[in-house]
Scaffold this motif. Structure first.
Motif, PDB file in Angstrom:
ATOM      1  N   PRO A 296       5.793  13.034 -14.831  1.00 38.72           N
ATOM      2  CA  PRO A 296       4.428  13.546 -14.695  1.00 38.72           C
ATOM      3  C   PRO A 296       3.845  13.431 -13.290  1.00 38.72           C
ATOM      4  N   ASP A 297       4.264  12.394 -12.530  1.00 38.06           N
ATOM      5  CA  ASP A 297       3.685  12.249 -11.179  1.00 38.06           C
ATOM      6  C   ASP A 297       4.072  13.407 -10.275  1.00 38.06           C
ATOM      7  N   LYS A 298       5.156  14.104 -10.572  1.00 39.18           N
ATOM      8  CA  LYS A 298       5.563  15.273  -9.778  1.00 39.18           C
ATOM      9  C   LYS A 298       5.507  16.540 -10.630  1.00 39.18           C
TER      10      LYS A 298
ATOM     11  N   THR B  10       6.557  22.337 -16.602  1.00 40.18           N
ATOM     12  CA  THR B  10       7.252  21.911 -15.378  1.00 40.18           C
ATOM     13  C   THR B  10       6.818  22.776 -14.196  1.00 40.18           C
ATOM     14  N   ALA B  11       6.724  22.110 -13.023  1.00 37.79           N
ATOM     15  CA  ALA B  11       6.400  22.804 -11.770  1.00 37.79           C
ATOM     16  C   ALA B  11       7.628  23.487 -11.176  1.00 37.79           C
ATOM     17  N   GLY B  12       8.694  23.584 -11.956  1.00 39.96           N
ATOM     18  CA  GLY B  12       9.893  24.291 -11.490  1.00 39.96           C
ATOM     19  C   GLY B  12      10.789  23.383 -10.679  1.00 39.96           C
ATOM     20  N   ASN B  13      11.702  24.003  -9.959  1.00 41.13           N
ATOM     21  CA  ASN B  13      12.654  23.195  -9.176  1.00 41.13           C
ATOM     22  C   ASN B  13      11.926  22.317  -8.176  1.00 41.13           C
ATOM     23  N   ASP B  14      12.423  21.096  -8.002  1.00 47.64           N
ATOM     24  CA  ASP B  14      11.863  20.207  -6.988  1.00 47.64           C
ATOM     25  C   ASP B  14      12.084  20.843  -5.611  1.00 47.64           C
ATOM     26  N   LEU B  15      10.995  21.125  -4.918  1.00 44.73           N
ATOM     27  CA  LEU B  15      11.103  21.856  -3.643  1.00 44.73           C
ATOM     28  C   LEU B  15      11.744  20.999  -2.557  1.00 44.73           C
ATOM     29  N   ALA B  16      11.621  19.686  -2.663  1.00 49.66           N
ATOM     30  CA  ALA B  16      12.270  18.816  -1.665  1.00 49.66           C
ATOM     31  C   ALA B  16      13.793  18.934  -1.817  1.00 49.66           C
ATOM     32  N   GLU B  17      14.279  18.993  -3.044  1.00 51.69           N
ATOM     33  CA  GLU B  17      15.738  19.110  -3.252  1.00 51.69           C
ATOM     34  C   GLU B  17      16.256  20.454  -2.754  1.00 51.69           C
ATOM     35  N   PHE B  18      15.427  21.498  -2.864  1.00 49.81           N
ATOM     36  CA  PHE B  18      15.835  22.817  -2.352  1.00 49.81           C
ATOM     37  C   PHE B  18      16.089  22.768  -0.846  1.00 49.81           C
ATOM     38  N   GLN B  19      15.447  21.797  -0.165  1.00 51.97           N
ATOM     39  CA  GLN B  19      15.609  21.744   1.289  1.00 51.97           C
ATOM     40  C   GLN B  19      16.952  21.141   1.685  1.00 51.97           C
TER      41      GLN B  19
ATOM     42  N   PRO C  26       6.969  32.374  -8.707  1.00 49.16           N
ATOM     43  CA  PRO C  26       6.572  32.486  -7.299  1.00 49.16           C
ATOM     44  C   PRO C  26       7.739  32.695  -6.337  1.00 49.16           C
ATOM     45  N   PHE C  27       8.884  33.155  -6.867  1.00 46.00           N
ATOM     46  CA  PHE C  27      10.100  33.192  -6.033  1.00 46.00           C
ATOM     47  C   PHE C  27       9.881  33.973  -4.739  1.00 46.00           C
ATOM     48  N   ALA C  28       9.410  35.224  -4.852  1.00 37.74           N
ATOM     49  CA  ALA C  28       9.238  36.042  -3.639  1.00 37.74           C
ATOM     50  C   ALA C  28       8.189  35.422  -2.717  1.00 37.74           C
ATOM     51  N   SER C  29       7.136  34.848  -3.291  1.00 36.08           N
ATOM     52  CA  SER C  29       6.082  34.227  -2.472  1.00 36.08           C
ATOM     53  C   SER C  29       6.623  33.029  -1.697  1.00 36.08           C
ATOM     54  N   LEU C  30       7.743  32.467  -2.171  1.00 34.37           N
ATOM     55  CA  LEU C  30       8.363  31.323  -1.488  1.00 34.37           C
ATOM     56  C   LEU C  30       9.503  31.772  -0.569  1.00 34.37           C
ATOM     57  N   GLY C  31       9.663  33.091  -0.404  1.00 33.89           N
ATOM     58  CA  GLY C  31      10.767  33.596   0.415  1.00 33.89           C
ATOM     59  C   GLY C  31      12.086  33.595  -0.336  1.00 33.89           C
TER      60      GLY C  31
ATOM     61  N   PHE D 125       4.088  24.058   1.614  1.00 39.16           N
ATOM     62  CA  PHE D 125       3.744  23.387   0.345  1.00 39.16           C
ATOM     63  C   PHE D 125       3.514  21.899   0.577  1.00 39.16           C
ATOM     64  N   PHE D 126       4.448  21.267   1.287  1.00 36.07           N
ATOM     65  CA  PHE D 126       4.308  19.811   1.456  1.00 36.07           C
ATOM     66  C   PHE D 126       3.215  19.455   2.473  1.00 36.07           C
ATOM     67  N   GLU D 127       2.889  20.406   3.379  1.00 34.49           N
ATOM     68  CA  GLU D 127       1.767  20.160   4.308  1.00 34.49           C
ATOM     69  C   GLU D 127       0.443  20.605   3.688  1.00 34.49           C
TER      70      GLU D 127
HETATM   71  N1  COA Z   1       8.634  20.178  -6.102  1.00 31.64           N
HETATM   72  C1  COA Z   1       8.361  18.958  -5.577  1.00 31.64           C
HETATM   73  N2  COA Z   1       7.182  18.323  -5.755  1.00 31.64           N
HETATM   74  C2  COA Z   1       6.257  18.966  -6.505  1.00 31.64           C
HETATM   75  C3  COA Z   1       6.479  20.221  -7.069  1.00 31.64           C
HETATM   76  C4  COA Z   1       7.732  20.834  -6.844  1.00 31.64           C
HETATM   77  N3  COA Z   1       8.040  22.014  -7.376  1.00 31.64           N
HETATM   78  N4  COA Z   1       5.366  20.607  -7.750  1.00 31.64           N
HETATM   79  C5  COA Z   1       4.482  19.601  -7.620  1.00 31.64           C
HETATM   80  N5  COA Z   1       5.025  18.615  -6.861  1.00 31.64           N
HETATM   81  C6  COA Z   1       4.390  17.341  -6.484  1.00 31.64           C
HETATM   82  C7  COA Z   1       3.335  17.558  -5.405  1.00 31.64           C
HETATM   83  O1  COA Z   1       3.941  17.568  -4.110  1.00 31.64           O
HETATM   84  C8  COA Z   1       2.449  16.359  -5.647  1.00 31.64           C
HETATM   85  O2  COA Z   1       3.078  15.231  -5.092  1.00 31.64           O
HETATM   86  P1  COA Z   1       2.183  14.120  -4.283  1.00 31.64           P
HETATM   87  O3  COA Z   1       1.242  13.560  -5.330  1.00 31.64           O
HETATM   88  O4  COA Z   1       3.210  13.141  -3.812  1.00 31.64           O
HETATM   89  O5  COA Z   1       1.467  14.877  -3.185  1.00 31.64           O
HETATM   90  C9  COA Z   1       2.500  16.183  -7.166  1.00 31.64           C
HETATM   91  O6  COA Z   1       3.680  16.835  -7.600  1.00 31.64           O
HETATM   92  C10 COA Z   1       1.323  16.801  -7.898  1.00 31.64           C
HETATM   93  O7  COA Z   1       1.259  18.177  -7.529  1.00 31.64           O
HETATM   94  P2  COA Z   1      -0.123  18.937  -7.176  1.00 31.64           P
HETATM   95  O8  COA Z   1       0.215  20.198  -6.465  1.00 31.64           O
HETATM   96  O9  COA Z   1      -1.056  17.994  -6.506  1.00 31.64           O
HETATM   97  O10 COA Z   1      -0.652  19.234  -8.673  1.00 31.64           O
HETATM   98  P3  COA Z   1      -1.667  20.391  -9.144  1.00 31.64           P
HETATM   99  O11 COA Z   1      -2.048  20.043 -10.529  1.00 31.64           O
HETATM  100  O12 COA Z   1      -2.730  20.609  -8.109  1.00 31.64           O
HETATM  101  O13 COA Z   1      -0.761  21.731  -9.170  1.00 31.64           O
HETATM  102  C11 COA Z   1       1.193  23.034  -9.640  1.00 31.64           C
HETATM  103  C12 COA Z   1       0.322  21.839 -10.069  1.00 31.64           C
HETATM  104  C13 COA Z   1       2.434  23.025 -10.532  1.00 31.64           C
HETATM  105  C14 COA Z   1       0.415  24.333  -9.839  1.00 31.64           C
HETATM  106  C15 COA Z   1       1.560  22.877  -8.160  1.00 31.64           C
HETATM  107  O14 COA Z   1       2.051  21.556  -7.950  1.00 31.64           O
HETATM  108  C16 COA Z   1       2.604  23.823  -7.668  1.00 31.64           C
HETATM  109  O15 COA Z   1       2.333  24.987  -7.449  1.00 31.64           O
HETATM  110  N6  COA Z   1       3.824  23.320  -7.428  1.00 31.64           N
HETATM  111  C17 COA Z   1       4.895  24.064  -6.805  1.00 31.64           C
HETATM  112  C18 COA Z   1       5.524  25.000  -7.783  1.00 31.64           C
HETATM  113  C19 COA Z   1       6.681  25.713  -7.156  1.00 31.64           C
HETATM  114  O16 COA Z   1       6.542  26.433  -6.190  1.00 31.64           O
HETATM  115  N7  COA Z   1       7.864  25.487  -7.721  1.00 31.64           N
HETATM  116  C20 COA Z   1       9.115  26.036  -7.246  1.00 31.64           C
HETATM  117  C21 COA Z   1       9.441  27.254  -8.019  1.00 31.64           C
HETATM  118  S1  COA Z   1      10.954  27.980  -7.466  1.00 31.64           S
END
Ligand code: COA
Length: 256
Positions: free
Chosen positions: A21-23, A61-70, A128-133, A244-246
């Motif tokens: 839940p924290d991520k 789920t917020a989808g794939n962890d974006l840090a791992e994608f890097q 959001p795939f295209a929006s993320l490049g 995203f991370f900034e």
């Molecule tokens: N990968 C890595 N970390 C993520 C993540 C992701 N996909 N989605 C959320 N997190 C992390 C955030 O970096 C944040 O971490 P922090 O507390 O250490 O700063 C934490 O989860 C909470 O996210 P936050 O954005 O503050 O929550 P929110 O309720 O405002 O928004 C979302 C929730 C899901 C709408 C938003 O986090 C989001 O858009 N995430 C990215 C989704 C994405 O692009 N996924 C990849 C698809 S290919």
């Protein structure tokens, strides 16, 4: 082993709960592996009649962890998302999903491989795939267009905007939209019904319904995955991930 996925088995249901839940339940390689192994194990487990996937009350789920994608080298070497998609798309037992809160990226595309799906009225979907490049994955370039029609799928995949549970219902991504607090009870009721059906007939029904597109889906998954890997190396994705991370808007204006 990871505690970010909780797997339990009871009443002939294999339950996979996303638990980071924290991520916002962003999916790591270890989480994909745990889900993949659980689904693969259910294929010939006579104690399992239904697989149930859900997240937390406020997040699927917020989808794939974006840090791992890097970490591109590891992504290409290990391909955890692709292996998970291969397994879920060929699963033998029916899969039911309950979506509350955000279902981003693969959080939406994995629903294309479920058999029943329910959403809370506050659920928000996004591709959001295209929006993320990046480019579509999870067979969405094919299966979403097939489900929703080209223009609906193109709008969702090209503009990458969040969309509501009502829209998910309208395009056929979910079976029903429930008040958020009633979602789990509703899904569990449908699961109990499904688990009480004749198991062999349900397996045959699922096998038939998936058979006609199985080869195409496998081909699409592989082709999307190859292009997705190339897109992960693109400066467009680099900018999107940094942004995203900034916690700022990405600026794609300097890329051709
Ligand atoms: N990968 C890595 N970390 C993520 C993540 C992701 N996909 N989605 C959320 N997190 C992390 C955030 O970096 C944040 O971490 P922090 O507390 O250490 O700063 C934490 O989860 C909470 O996210 P936050 O954005 O503050 O929550 P929110 O309720 O405002 O928004 C979302 C929730 C899901 C709408 C938003 O986090 C989001 O858009 N995430 C990215 C989704 C994405 O692009 N996924 C990849 C698809 S290919």
């Amino acid at each position: 082993m990871t505690n970010d996925i909780l797997i339990t088995k009871a009443n002939r249901v294999l339950r996979i709960q996303l638990n980071r839940p924290d991520k916002k339940n962003a999916l790591t390689g270890a989480m994909y592996d745990a889900m993949r192994e659980a689904i693969a194990g259910s294929n010939d487990d006579a104690e399992v009649r239904v697989v149930f996937i859900h997240g937390q009350p406020d997040c699927f789920t917020a989808g794939n962890d974006l840090a791992e994608f890097q970490d591109l080298e590891r992504m290409i070497r290990e391909r955890p998302a692709m292996k998970f998609l291969e397994t879920i798309s060929t699963a033998v037992k029916p899969i039911v999903a309950a979506v509350n809160g955000s279902a981003v990226g693969i959080g939406t595309t994995l629903l294309l491989h479920c058999d029943l799906a329910y959403a809370g009225q506050g659920a928000k979907f996004q591709l959001p795939f295209a929006s993320l490049g990046l480019c579509p994955e999870g067979s969405s370039s094919y299966a979403l267009a097939r489900m929703a029609g080209h223009v609906q799928a193109a709008e969702l995949l090209m503009l990458g905007e969040r969309f509501s549970a009502e829209r998910a219902l309208a395009i056929g991504l979910v079976n029903a939209v429930l008040p958020d607090g009633e979602l789990m009870a509703h899904a569990e009721g449908r699961i109990a019904q499904l688990a009480a059906q004749p198991a062999g007939a349900i397996r045959a029904t699922k096998a038939l319904m998936r058979k006609w597109t199985a080869a195409r889906v496998a081909e699409v998954l592989e082709t999307e995955s190859r292009l997705f890997g190339e897109r992960l190396a693109s400066p467009e994705f680099g900018e999107a991930a940094r942004a995203f991370f900034e916690k700022r808007k990405p600026d794609f204006s300097r890329f051709e």
